[in-house]
Write an enzyme that holds these catalytic residues in place. Structure first.
Site, PDB file in Angstrom:
ATOM      1  N   HIS A 146      -0.745  -8.310   1.836  1.00  0.00           N
ATOM      2  CA  HIS A 146      -1.923  -8.213   2.708  1.00  0.00           C
ATOM      3  C   HIS A 146      -1.495  -8.476   4.146  1.00  0.00           C
ATOM      4  CE1 HIS A 146      -6.180  -7.990   3.541  1.00  0.00           C
ATOM      5  NE2 HIS A 146      -6.119  -9.115   4.219  1.00  0.00           N
ATOM      6  N   CYS A 205      -5.914  -2.559   4.342  1.00  0.00           N
ATOM      7  CA  CYS A 205      -5.454  -3.570   5.301  1.00  0.00           C
ATOM      8  C   CYS A 205      -4.354  -3.052   6.222  1.00  0.00           C
ATOM      9  CB  CYS A 205      -4.991  -4.831   4.569  1.00  0.00           C
ATOM     10  SG  CYS A 205      -3.532  -4.620   3.516  1.00  0.00           S
ATOM     11  N   HIS A 249      -9.277  -8.128   9.751  1.00  0.00           N
ATOM     12  CA  HIS A 249      -8.591  -7.511   8.606  1.00  0.00           C
ATOM     13  C   HIS A 249      -9.583  -6.784   7.719  1.00  0.00           C
ATOM     14  CE1 HIS A 249      -9.362 -10.703   5.285  1.00  0.00           C
ATOM     15  NE2 HIS A 249     -10.224 -10.906   6.258  1.00  0.00           N
TER      16      HIS A 249
END
Length: 361
Positions: free
Chosen positions: A322, A274, A334
């Site tokens: 994240h 990510c 993402h």
């Protein structure tokens, strides 16, 4: 398969198929016709209630979240190791240069000693006293003073070079210890990542195909509910910020990676995690940002969710484990997790910690 699933299977196969008929003597019976086929036994997947799959989904989320946290730790250790390696290389260069300088100074001192030996070993001060020529005496006085200053300067330079070498060597030793500590941290984080991913994959492998399909459907539904609630809160009301020049380039790069796989620790070009995706997207726009989602959250400027513009980074979960890039229209690009590809999703489909802007002035 776990105990819960075996219980479901046992419950699903409790079917009674035998029929006993007691008839009085001499009673006639009609032909019953062909025997109907036995009722099909429902598959375990068909009998597993959604609440059990929700428990599986929750466990998977926790496993992949733990893997994400460990991935951030791995990336941070790797980034620090890169920095320390560069510092070690610079220290090695300084040590080499310092040693050359020290050797040069020692050669100068040796040359001065040899010259003194060739002139009979008398110091300049003694030769000056023994001189009978007044002009030579005066000239000699200047040379003595110059020689004294040069000698002091040589000694000072030599001491400074030796001290620099000691400092560089101590710094190099400290950097080496730090590098070794980060190597161990990377190894520990890697083991944790692999452990959590292996546990998640094992859990998923124990599901039947129908269960996996229903699990994915439950994931999509949960994400959609979260996104709908987030948009319904009016958080983006009036938000119509346009991307900056660099932000537009970052979005263009990130969205071009859609479909590529997630891979922990990866920074492209074939796969990303990510924060690898977001950091490389901004690097492509000419701006270096921190490598990990946690450092992106700590170091970049925070902005209100309602003031988001494309290119901003949305940090998720309380531990900042994240990150995704806002692309506008309430959506984010993402790299979700192992086993998933880079995708565009609802920006509110996960718990938002906050928003940061890499190119804030």
């Amino acid at each position: 398969m776990g105990t819960g699933k075996r219980g479901l299977i046992a419950a699903a196969v409790t079917v009674v198929c035998a029929v006993t008929v007691l008839a009085a003597p001499g009673t006639a019976f009609a032909d019953p016709g062909p025997t109907p086929p036995p009722a099909a036994t429902p598959s375990p997947a068909a009998t597993a209630p959604d609440k059990d799959l929700e428990a599986v989904r929750d466990k998977l989320d926790k496993l992949y979240r733990a893997a994400a946290v460990a991935t951030d730790e791995y990336n941070a250790a790797e980034e620090e190791a890169r920095r320390q390696s560069a510092e070690l290389a610079e220290l090695a260069r300084k040590i080499a240069e310092g040693q050359e300088e020290l050797n040069r100074l020692k050669n100068r001192a040796g040359a001065a000693a040899r010259a003194q030996y060739r002139t009979g070993g008398l110091p300049d001060e003694a030769k000056l006293v023994l001189s009978d020529d007044p002009r030579q005496f005066l000239d000699g006085t200047g040379r003595v003073l110059q020689g004294q200053r040069a000698t002091k300067g040589l000694i000072a330079e030599t001491n400074r070079a030796q001290q620099d070498l000691k400092t560089y060597a101590a710094d190099a030793s400290a950097r080496w210890k730090g590098l070794e500590a980060n190597r161990k941290a990377k190894e520990a984080a890697q083991k944790e990542i692999e452990k959590q991913i292996a546990a998640a994959e094992k859990l998923e492998s124990e599901l039947e195909r129908e269960e996996r399909e229903r699990l994915e459907r439950l994931e999509r539904e949960a994400a959609q509910r979260a996104q709908t609630a987030w948009l319904g809160s009016g958080v983006l009301k009036g938000a119509a910020g346009e991307a900056s020049g660099q932000g537009g380039k970052a979005v263009e790069f990130a969205t071009a990676q859609v479909g590529k796989p997630y891979q922990w620790g990866a920074e492209g070009p074939g796969a990303y995690d990510c924060s690898g995706l977001t950091s490389q997207a901004w690097a492509s726009a000419g701006l270096a940002i921190p490598r990990t989602s946690q450092q992106q959250w700590k170091q970049l400027r925070h902005v209100d969710v309602g003031d988001m513009r494309p290119g901003d980074l949305i940090i998720y979960f309380p531990d900042a484990s994240h990150v995704g890039m806002y692309v506008g229209d309430g959506k984010v690009v993402h790299a979700p997790r192992p086993g998933r590809a880079i995708t565009v999703a609802g920006a509110g489909s996960m718990p938002i910690l906050g928003v940061v802007r890499p190119d804030a002035t």
